[in-house]
Design a protein around this motif. Structure first.
Motif, mmCIF file in Angstrom:
data_model
loop_
_atom_site.group_PDB
_atom_site.id
_atom_site.type_symbol
_atom_site.label_atom_id
_atom_site.label_comp_id
_atom_site.label_asym_id
_atom_site.label_seq_id
_atom_site.Cartn_x
_atom_site.Cartn_y
_atom_site.Cartn_z
ATOM 1 N N PHE A 44 0.895 -1.250 0.127
ATOM 2 C CA PHE A 44 0.060 0.052 -0.085
ATOM 3 C C PHE A 44 0.891 1.313 0.041
ATOM 4 O O PHE A 44 0.630 2.444 -0.732
ATOM 5 N N GLY A 202 2.650 -2.815 -5.262
ATOM 6 C CA GLY A 202 1.981 -1.640 -5.026
ATOM 7 C C GLY A 202 2.426 -0.918 -6.221
ATOM 8 O O GLY A 202 1.604 0.041 -6.655
ATOM 9 N N GLY A 229 -4.439 5.142 0.378
ATOM 10 C CA GLY A 229 -3.684 3.970 0.344
ATOM 11 C C GLY A 229 -2.668 3.902 1.478
ATOM 12 O O GLY A 229 -2.281 3.030 2.359
ATOM 13 N N SER A 233 -2.004 1.731 4.572
ATOM 14 C CA SER A 233 -0.765 1.006 5.253
ATOM 15 C C SER A 233 -0.108 1.126 6.605
ATOM 16 O O SER A 233 0.303 0.284 7.177
#
Length: 594
Positions: A44, A202, A229, A233
């Motif tokens: 991510f 990613g 994102g 993460s």
């Protein structure tokens, strides 16, 4: 006795602790269970970072109305900062806060920068009005000082945040494996391969979905998704907190090295004794308590050995232990390897700058769908992912039978293959660009800078080969600098790997500006212009071929004299023996339990 050995084996032996400083059990911490959070985090986070960096040059040219050289230099300078700040993050982690807390604080700064950046691309007042010009950007209204200040302020806030996350996240992952346990030590060999796999998973999403959204839907959504994102993460990383093992911060590695250098200089007239046992060293028990390695004196860089010669003074700026001296030696030994890694980083800087600008001049249509120029970077990701899997699953096993090396080939050999491939990449890039320019001339597109009737996929070979080269060079590079760094300086060792990207990007800016300036002298049009059809990027790439070739020769000379760090100079041999003995050891433990 068997019960005591079993109880001892229940705890890690490498000095790792929990967040409160207590010893940690092997059974419920670390290993792949803890690393799974790190690996998913990286998927991510890389989506977030590359969601910004991959298409940044097009935002600078299309929305902020900057020229080719200016925008490319802004990108490489920013990326350079991204990869230089890990030095500061490594220092804070190793000397003060530890890797975990440094990472957590830096993550807050990181998400703040991403949020502000999303805001700047969303508000019309923070960018100049739209301009229909695509070639003569000087006719468009430039961004104001305030608009530039807010935009670049957000970018560089983000860069400060990554300075604390980048050098520590991979190190935190590697710390989850105990080098004193043969089974965990074996698993550690594959960690960096799979860590890179997560990175480029990613990256692939960023270079395909996010780039398409930015080009076709809008920059607001295209930047909001990477920000989301990143938030995900960080949440994933924090969820793994109960399972992490932590290394206790020690004295600053810079201070430890400075003491050795100062002591050696102050005692430059002192004679080194013939017997290394006469040199100053701490008791073995002091290292054992902390789960540290004691390092024997080596004959290389003998001048620094003077720092451990006993002269009657116990001042730490006059007398250093042999282990401290050898740690400093090892960080110094790696500098020539670090230098050799800078040139390929210059090549990688072209992916998000000149390679993207080239793609924008070509036919990007597949039916009614138009491929975003930055999406070609996805092929770097695809080829790297495939290469890493093939390398880990097949190449290593095949080479292991031949070389008897658990890694298949050494890390330096793996890096050498990658460096050689960079020569081939720039040869292909130069020839491809020469062909593109010839077609542009044939169709009369030189002056107007029109779209060249060639598919964007003519650039595919150079992107695919970069991914394959990265599978050899970049994976081996970060593992090499981590593996070869002393135990107390792992974060600094990891930052060695990252700073090559920083210096490489800064040098890319310098070379681009210098070459552009020099080639415009005496009335010449220059090699790099806003109109790429009137430029000569083929000459510029040919210059990179020469640079890569010279760098490859330099690398071959350097590795011939490189000496692996003392405590792991026999690590491959020892690991092989441990692998052979693991079955016997396990069976003995089972027998004792019966």
């Amino acid at each position: 006795m068997a019960d005591q050995e079993e109880a001892l084996d229940e705890y890690t032996q490498d000095g790792t602790v929990d967040l409160k400083g207590n010893p940690v059990r092997r059974s419920n911490t670390g290993g792949w269970r803890a690393c799974s959070f790190v690996v998913v985090y990286e998927v991510f986070e890389r989506m977030a970072y590359y969601g910004i960096s991959s298409n940044l040059i097009l935002y600078l040219t299309k929305k902020l109305h900057q020229g080719t050289v200016t925008s490319a230099n802004h990108v490489t300078n920013w990326v350079g900062t991204i990869w230089i700040t890990p030095i500061l993050g490594a220092y804070i982690a190793d000397a003060h806060l530890g890797r975990y807390w440094t990472f957590v604080i830096a993550s807050v700064i990181y998400i703040s920068g991403m949020s502000l950046l999303t805001l700047t691309v969303s508000l019309p007042s923070l960018r100049p009005p739209r301009c229909s010009q695509t070639i003569n950007m000087e006719k468009c209204k430039k961004a104001s000082t305030l608009q530039l200040a807010v935009f670049f302020g957000a970018l560089y806030t983000l860069a400060v945040g990554t300075g604390g996350t980048k050098p520590n996240i991979s190190t935190i992952g590697a710390d989850q494996f105990d080098d004193f346990n043969p089974k965990e030590k074996v698993h550690k060999l594959s960690f960096f391969n799979w860590w890179f796999f997560s990175i480029f998973l990613g990256t692939f999403f960023a270079n395909t979905v996010l780039v398409w959204i930015q080009d076709n839907v809008g920059w607001t959504l295209g930047y909001a998704l990477p920000t989301l994102g990143l938030a995900i993460s960080i949440a994933i990383f924090m969820a793994g907190t109960p399972f992490y093992r932590h290394k206790v911060p020690a004295e600053s590695p810079f201070t430890r090295m400075a003491k050795v250098i100062v002591a050696a200089i102050r005692k430059w007239r002192v004679r080194i004794p013939d017997d290394p046992k006469e040199l100053y060293e701490l008791d073995l028990e002091e290292y054992a308590k902390k789960g540290k390695f004691i390092i024997d004196s080596t004959p290389t860089l003998r001048f620094l050995t003077k720092a451990s010669v006993k002269t009657g003074s116990t001042n730490e700026w006059l007398l250093c232990s042999v282990t401290q001296v050898e740690e400093t030696k090892q960080m110094v030994r790696m500098i020539p390897i670090w230098v050799a890694m800078v040139v390929p980083s210059i090549m990688i800087a072209q992916i998000n700058t000149l390679f993207v600008k080239q793609g924008a001049t070509l036919d990007r249509g597949i039916g009614s769908f138009k491929i975003p120029p930055a999406s070609l970077s996805a092929f770097v990701t695809i080829s790297l992912l495939v290469s890493v899997m093939l390398y880990d699953r097949f190449f290593v096993k095949i080479m292991r039978r031949w070389t008897k090396n658990p890694r298949g080939i050494t890390l330096l050999q793996r890096m050498g293959v990658g460096l050689f491939m960079h020569i081939l990449i720039m040869i292909i890039a130069s020839l491809t660009e020469r062909y593109r320019l010839r077609v542009a001339k044939e169709y009369g597109l030189v002056e107007n800078g029109g779209q060249v009737p060639l598919t964007i996929f003519i650039l595919l070979p150079q992107f695919v080969l970069i991914g394959i080269a990265d599978a050899f060079l970049e994976v081996a590079k970060i593992e090499f600098f981590y593996d070869q760094a002393p135990e107390n300086m792992k974060s600094l060792g990891t930052s060695y790997s990252m700073t090559t990207f920083g210096v490489g990007n800064f040098l890319s800016s310098f070379l681009l500006s210098t070459v552009s300036h020099i080639t415009k002298k005496h009335g010449h049009r220059g090699w790099i212009l806003n109109n790429l059809n009137a430029s000569h990027l083929d000459y510029y790439y040919a210059f990179f071929v020469i640079l890569n070739f010279l760098n490859f020769i330099f690398f071959l000379i350097v590795i011939k004299f490189f000496v692996y760090k003392a405590e792991v100079s026999n690590s491959i041999k020892v690991l092989t023996e441990e692998l052979k003995g693991m079955t016997v050891k396990v069976s003995e433990q089972e027998e004792s339990r019966r």
